[in-house]
Write an enzyme that holds these catalytic residues in place. Structure first.
Site, short mmCIF file in Angstrom:
data_model
loop_
_atom_site.label_atom_id
_atom_site.label_comp_id
_atom_site.label_asym_id
_atom_site.label_seq_id
_atom_site.Cartn_x
_atom_site.Cartn_y
_atom_site.Cartn_z
N LYS A 111 4.07 5.07 0.98
CA LYS A 111 5.44 5.28 0.47
C LYS A 111 5.45 5.36 -1.05
CE LYS A 111 7.02 1.41 2.23
NZ LYS A 111 5.79 0.96 2.90
N ARG B 120 -6.12 -2.14 -1.56
CA ARG B 120 -5.15 -1.71 -2.58
C ARG B 120 -5.25 -2.60 -3.83
NH1 ARG B 120 1.06 -0.85 -1.13
NH2 ARG B 120 0.92 -2.99 -0.36
N ARG C 37 3.22 -8.92 8.00
CA ARG C 37 4.08 -7.84 7.50
C ARG C 37 4.16 -6.70 8.51
NH1 ARG C 37 1.12 -6.43 2.41
NH2 ARG C 37 2.75 -4.92 1.93
N ARG D 258 -2.35 -7.76 -4.81
CA ARG D 258 -1.10 -8.47 -4.52
C ARG D 258 -1.34 -9.62 -3.57
NH1 ARG D 258 2.91 -3.65 -2.77
NH2 ARG D 258 3.55 -5.29 -1.33
N ARG E 43 15.24 -1.55 4.93
CA ARG E 43 14.22 -2.10 5.81
C ARG E 43 14.81 -2.78 7.04
NH1 ARG E 43 10.02 -2.46 1.58
NH2 ARG E 43 8.06 -2.98 2.56
P1 ADP Z 1 4.82 -2.16 0.83
O1 ADP Z 1 4.78 -1.06 -0.18
O2 ADP Z 1 3.49 -2.77 1.03
O3 ADP Z 1 5.51 -1.72 2.07
P2 ADP Z 1 6.84 -3.29 -0.88
O4 ADP Z 1 6.22 -3.31 -2.22
O5 ADP Z 1 7.79 -2.18 -0.58
O6 ADP Z 1 5.68 -3.35 0.21
O7 ADP Z 1 7.60 -4.66 -0.62
C1 ADP Z 1 6.95 -5.89 -0.84
C2 ADP Z 1 7.83 -7.02 -0.31
O8 ADP Z 1 9.08 -7.03 -1.00
C3 ADP Z 1 8.22 -6.96 1.16
O9 ADP Z 1 7.21 -7.48 2.00
C4 ADP Z 1 9.49 -7.81 1.18
O10 ADP Z 1 9.17 -9.19 1.10
C5 ADP Z 1 10.14 -7.43 -0.15
N1 ADP Z 1 11.07 -6.29 0.04
C6 ADP Z 1 10.92 -5.04 -0.50
N2 ADP Z 1 11.93 -4.25 -0.12
C7 ADP Z 1 12.73 -5.00 0.67
C8 ADP Z 1 13.94 -4.75 1.41
N3 ADP Z 1 14.50 -3.54 1.40
N4 ADP Z 1 14.46 -5.77 2.12
C9 ADP Z 1 13.89 -6.98 2.15
N5 ADP Z 1 12.77 -7.29 1.51
C10 ADP Z 1 12.18 -6.30 0.77
P1 ADP Z 2 3.04 1.70 0.58
O1 ADP Z 2 3.93 1.84 -0.64
O2 ADP Z 2 3.61 2.40 1.78
O3 ADP Z 2 2.72 0.28 0.89
P2 ADP Z 2 0.90 2.79 -1.11
O4 ADP Z 2 1.38 4.10 -1.63
O5 ADP Z 2 0.90 1.63 -2.03
O6 ADP Z 2 1.68 2.44 0.28
O7 ADP Z 2 -0.58 3.01 -0.53
C1 ADP Z 2 -1.30 1.91 0.05
C2 ADP Z 2 -2.77 2.01 -0.36
O8 ADP Z 2 -3.37 3.14 0.28
C3 ADP Z 2 -3.00 2.21 -1.86
O9 ADP Z 2 -4.18 1.52 -2.20
C4 ADP Z 2 -3.18 3.72 -2.01
O10 ADP Z 2 -4.05 4.03 -3.08
C5 ADP Z 2 -3.83 4.10 -0.68
N1 ADP Z 2 -3.39 5.41 -0.16
C6 ADP Z 2 -2.18 6.01 -0.30
N2 ADP Z 2 -2.17 7.20 0.34
C7 ADP Z 2 -3.38 7.34 0.93
C8 ADP Z 2 -3.99 8.37 1.75
N3 ADP Z 2 -3.32 9.48 2.12
N4 ADP Z 2 -5.27 8.17 2.15
C9 ADP Z 2 -5.94 7.04 1.80
N5 ADP Z 2 -5.42 6.05 1.05
C10 ADP Z 2 -4.17 6.19 0.61
#
Ligand code: ADP
Ligand code: ADP
Ligand code: ZN
Length: 217
Positions: A13, A127, A171, A160, A88
């Protein structure tokens, strides 16, 4: 264009939202990044959010909705925006719908990136995130030029707290229980665009642009 980018933790994302934001020239609003910034600045919201985030839980809807509502009111969102990590829960999606009048339009599309759990685990455990600018790297799939340092701002890369294996599995469970129903919400409203999130990051971007009917450049 008002867009939502959805998908489980690690689906890409953040990566895709940043690229889409550049391509479409609209701000990217990442709730995860906003909350990590509050934690870094040791604000009251940050302290409260950290308690939930460290356990991999979602922060309470009322709090999150208040934060996003404030953010979307700002001038830079008037020409459109991309939401990464919000909504979410179905309650958040409903709240966002209620905000449409003040947003100057509805959400046009919710892009959902699908990636199998096995691949998510690999992505999340490798990551690394920049402490300064929030850029994401991967120790194998996308390593920085200089180990431990951000290519863009030279900031320190860190793992993280919630990207450790025990928290990752909760998660993923929380995603299935609380966020997957949001896909149904957007499917019902005919706004859902499902995109295969496996493969090269450029290929995934091309798939998203094609699905949205946006030219590559
Ligand atoms: P990821 O990219 O790994 O999906 P995020 O960086 O988007 O994780 O979010 C990290 C954490 O922040 C989540 O696990 C949650 O605890 C909190 N968080 C982020 N967005 C939301 C939301 N829309 N509602 C509730 N908690 C959130
Ligand atoms: P999210 O915001 O959904 O949690 P991220 O964009 O942070 O996801 O990506 C999660 C991890 O996977 C990061 O370490 C990123 O560099 C890696 N990543 C993202 N897209 C790809 C892909 N298409 N193939 C392999 N690794 C990826
Ligand atoms: Zn950086």
């Amino acid at each position: 264009m008002n867009l939502i980018v959805m998908g489980p933790p690690g689906a890409g994302k953040g990566t895709q939202s940043r690229w889409l934001g550049e391509r479409l020239d609209v701000p990217v609003i990442s709730t995860g990044e906003m909350l990590r910034d509050e934690i870094k600045r040791k604000t009251a919201l940050g302290t409260q959010a950290k308690r939930h985030m460290d356990k991999g839980e979602l922060i309470p809807d009322a709090l999150m909705i208040r934060v996003i509502e404030e953010r979307l009111k700002r001038q830079d969102c008037k020409r459109g925006f991309i939401l990464d990590g919000f909504p979410r829960t179905v309650a958040q999606a409903e709240a966002l719908h209620r905000m449409r009048a003040s947003l100057g339009g509805t959400i046009e599309r919710a892009v959902s990136l699908s990636v199998p759990n096995e691949e998510l685990l690999k992505r999340l455990s490798g990551r690394r995130t920049c402490r300064e600018c929030g850029a994401m790297y991967h120790i194998i799939f996308d390593p920085p030029t200089n180990e431990g340092l951000c290519n863009k701002c030279n900031g320190e890369l860190y793992q993280r707290d919630d990207d450790h294996e025990d928290i990752i599995s909760s998660r993923l469970e929380i995603y299935d229980a609380q966020t997957a129903p949001v896909l149904e919400y957007y499917r019902k409203h005919r706004q859902l665009v499902e995109v295969d999130g496996v493969g090269g990051r450029d290929d995934v971007l091309d798939r998203i642009l094609a699905a949205l009917g946006v030219a590559k450049s």
